[in-house]
Each structure stands twice: as structure tokens, then as C-alpha cells.
Design an enzyme around this catalytic site. Structure first.
Site, short mmCIF file in Angstrom:
data_model
loop_
_atom_site.label_atom_id
_atom_site.label_comp_id
_atom_site.label_asym_id
_atom_site.label_seq_id
_atom_site.Cartn_x
_atom_site.Cartn_y
_atom_site.Cartn_z
N ASP A 51 0.65 -1.59 0.12
CA ASP A 51 0.08 0.48 -0.40
C ASP A 51 0.68 1.81 -0.02
O ASP A 51 0.48 2.01 0.47
CB ASP A 51 -0.74 0.09 1.34
CG ASP A 51 -1.63 -1.04 1.45
OD1 ASP A 51 -1.42 -2.01 0.35
OD2 ASP A 51 -1.77 -1.83 2.86
N GLU A 103 -11.39 -0.95 -3.50
CA GLU A 103 -11.05 -0.42 -2.21
C GLU A 103 -9.22 0.61 -2.64
O GLU A 103 -9.07 0.56 -3.96
CB GLU A 103 -9.36 -1.68 -0.87
CG GLU A 103 -8.50 -2.25 -1.42
CD GLU A 103 -8.54 -3.48 -0.64
OE1 GLU A 103 -9.54 -3.93 0.44
OE2 GLU A 103 -7.18 -4.02 -1.41
#
Length: 325
Positions: free
Chosen positions: A37, A207
Site C-alpha cells: 500500500d 479499495e
């Protein structure tokens, strides 16, 4: 004998010259360790990457950062934030997003992986005088601690619009919201209709939202598929407003069975004043089956004549050196 020594010396010299002419690249991953991420950003003419420490949730209790002058050599800044500084956070500290405002650095993060409105956790904010921290809790509580419009409060991205207004894009569980941040990042300003959290979920969204502006257009990007699976990928839409509507254009980042699996949850770095764009993302090596074994990588991102993003070629080589002016 003298001829042999001279020939050997000439060969060595030739090899040295050849090595000097070969441009060094970052290689992928750009730094060692399991990290996911990643948010890439530029502060003070230096590149920074803020990733999730990729491990079982109960071990995700801190965030490291990395910085570089050239995208090639990276310096680790360990534990810039941890749960000792964020009393309400206990596990699953995820997906940092950072921005500079009024000479302070605000780090937004998700914590605790809450599953309902009764659990404690959500999206928090930490602040520091330096991009490498250490960061302390800005609020003493989560900024968002409830589910709104079905969006799990994770995967936050802070975005500064052309007029200086800051917005927070966020959301897991296949829903994405945007909210208007107030001046000191302690809360939100309602939209004209009185709502605070506006849903903007595009088709196939899962997401990892991210946004940037290019030629006056808003490029909204997100991750699709399952984060542990080979179908994890990045898609995007283009709009005239940060609120959309966002009509999905297509995927631009996905696995290459010859290089790595599960390429996704990314960010974008633009070299100021240029058309040089880089995508910073994580992927899983072909040799790994553990879902948490993810690495941070950088590759070049380009556009076609219509302004659409070309499919990214994921590489083992990474990118060449870049010096910020």
C-alpha cells in the site's frame, strides 16, 4: 607476458567504461522487506514512500518510511509512527497517506480493521514537524470511526484540490466516500446538501483510492480484485470534478505471470513541471504464497494522445535515476 598483461589491463579498462555507460536502475523491489500500500510523494526535493508493514494484523503496529534523492538509493526511517503514540490503535495500521500543510506534515492512517460501528478504530491523523517523523496523534481519537454508505473506514487518501481545499477519499468493502476536510484536519465541513460523506463508488471499486490532476482533468484510481489473489489490479476513471461522476475506463496495472502476481494498491508521483509520471505499488513475488509477502515497486506510467493512461509494464529493473531541481 608483457603483451598478456597489457591485453588484460585493456580488457579491464573496457569493462570499467562499459559499466560506467550502463545506467543504474532502482530494481524492483526498490527496498527490502515486506511492504504494501505504498504512498509516494515529494517533500523538500526528496522522494518519500510511506507503506504498510506487511505482516499479520497483530504485528502491524507501526509504520516505516523510506526516502531517496534519486529513486535509486533509499534510506529507511523506522517506526515513524506506532501504536504507543496512538493510544486507540492496537493493530492493523494500514495505508498511510501524507500531506504538508502550514509547515506541518499530516499522516492519515487506518487502524484496527473494524468490522462494525461498535468496534473501536477507523481512520486517524498524526502530525509531525518533519516528513520522517516521529508522528504524534493529532486528535486523540479516530477521525472516522463509523461505516458510512457501506464504506469500511480504511484506505484513506488526502487530496488537495486546485483551489486549496483538502478532501479525504477513503473506503473498503467496495464502497468509496469523499469528505471535505476542515482547515486544521480535526473534522469535516458538510457539503451543500448537509451531508458529510458523499459516496462516489465507481464500477468494480474495491479499495485503495488515489487521485491526481492532469491537464485540468481529475484522474481517480482504485484497486480491484482480492488483495491476496492474482486478480488484484488497478483501474481508473477521468472526470471534470473531484466528485465525478467516475465512469470506469479500464485496468492499467495488473500482474505479469513472468514477473510478479497481485500488483495493486498504488500511488502516483509526478516530477514537477514535467510529463514524467511513476506508479508506486506493491506486488507479490512468484516464489511467495503467503498473502502478506508483498514488495514495494516503482515503474513508469505514460499517457496516450487522448490523455488515457497506457497499461503499465511491470518490470524487475524498475526506473532510472531522477534528480529533483
Amino acid at each position: 607476458m608483457k603483451t598478456s598483461i597489457l591485453s588484460f589491463a585493456l580488457l579491464l579498462c573496457s569493462l570499467c567504461l562499459s559499466a560506467q555507460t550502463i545506467q543504474k536502475t532502482s530494481g524492483n523491489p526498490v527496498f527490502p522487506g515486506w511492504y504494501a500500500d505504498p504512498e509516494g510523494i515529494i517533500f523538500n526535493k526528496r522522494f518519500y514512500i510511506y507503506p504498510t508493514f506487511s505482516a499479520p494484523y497483530n504485528q502491524q503496529v507501526f509504520l516505516d518510511a523510506f526516502s531517496s534523492e534519486d529513486l535509486i538509493t533509499w534510506k529507511k526511517h523506522p517506526a515513524i509512527l506506532d501504536t504507543a503514540a496512538i493510544k486507540w490503535a492496537k493493530r492493523a495500521v494500514w495505508a498511510p497517506s501524507i500531506i504538508e500543510k502550514d509547515k506541518k506534515y499530516y499522516l492519515f492512517f487506518g487502524a484496527n480493521d473494524i468490522q462494525n460501528d461498535q468496534e473501536k478504530g477507523g481512520i486517524g491523523v498524526a502530525v509531525s514537524d518533519k516528513p520522517e517523523g516521529p508522528f504524534k496523534d493529532h486528535l486523540g481519537k479516530p477521525l472516522i470511526d463509523k461505516f458510512h454508505n457501506g464504506a469500511q473506514p480504511i484506505d484513506q487518501f488526502v487530496f488537495k484540490d486546485k483551489d486549496g481545499q483538502h478532501y479525504l477519499f477513503y473506503g473498503g468493502w467496495k464502497h468509496c466516500n469523499v469528505a471535505k476536510l476542515n482547515q486544521d484536519f480535526t473534522g469535516f465541513i458538510p457539503f451543500e446538501d448537509g451531508t458529510i460523506f458523499r459516496e462516489i463508488t465507481p464500477e468494480n471499486y474495491v479499495e485503495g483510492p488515489f487521485m491526481f490532476i492532469r491537464n485540468g482533468k481529475y484522474y481517480f484510481m482504485w484497486s480491484e480484485g482480492g488483495w491476496t489473489g492474482p486478480d488484484y489490479s488497478v483501474a481508473y476513471a477521468i472526470a471534470d470534478s473531484p466528485f465525478g461522476p467516475f465512469k470506469r475506463v479500464g485496468k492499467i496495472l495488473q500482474q505479469d505471470p513472468k514477473v510478479a502476481r497481485g500488483a495493486g494498491h498504488h500511488s502516483v508521483i509526478q516530477i514537477p513541471g514535467t510529463e514524467q509520471y511513476y506508479i508506486v505499488y506493491h506486488r507479490r513475488p512468484l516464489t511467495e504464497t503467503d498473502g502478506n509477502h508483498r514488495e514495494t515497486c516503482i515503474d513508469i506510467m505514460t499517457f496516450n494522445d487522448k490523455g488515457e493512461i497506457n497499461p503499465v509494464k511491470i518490470t524487475k529493473e524498475g526506473v532510472g535515476p531522477v534528480t529533483l531541481k
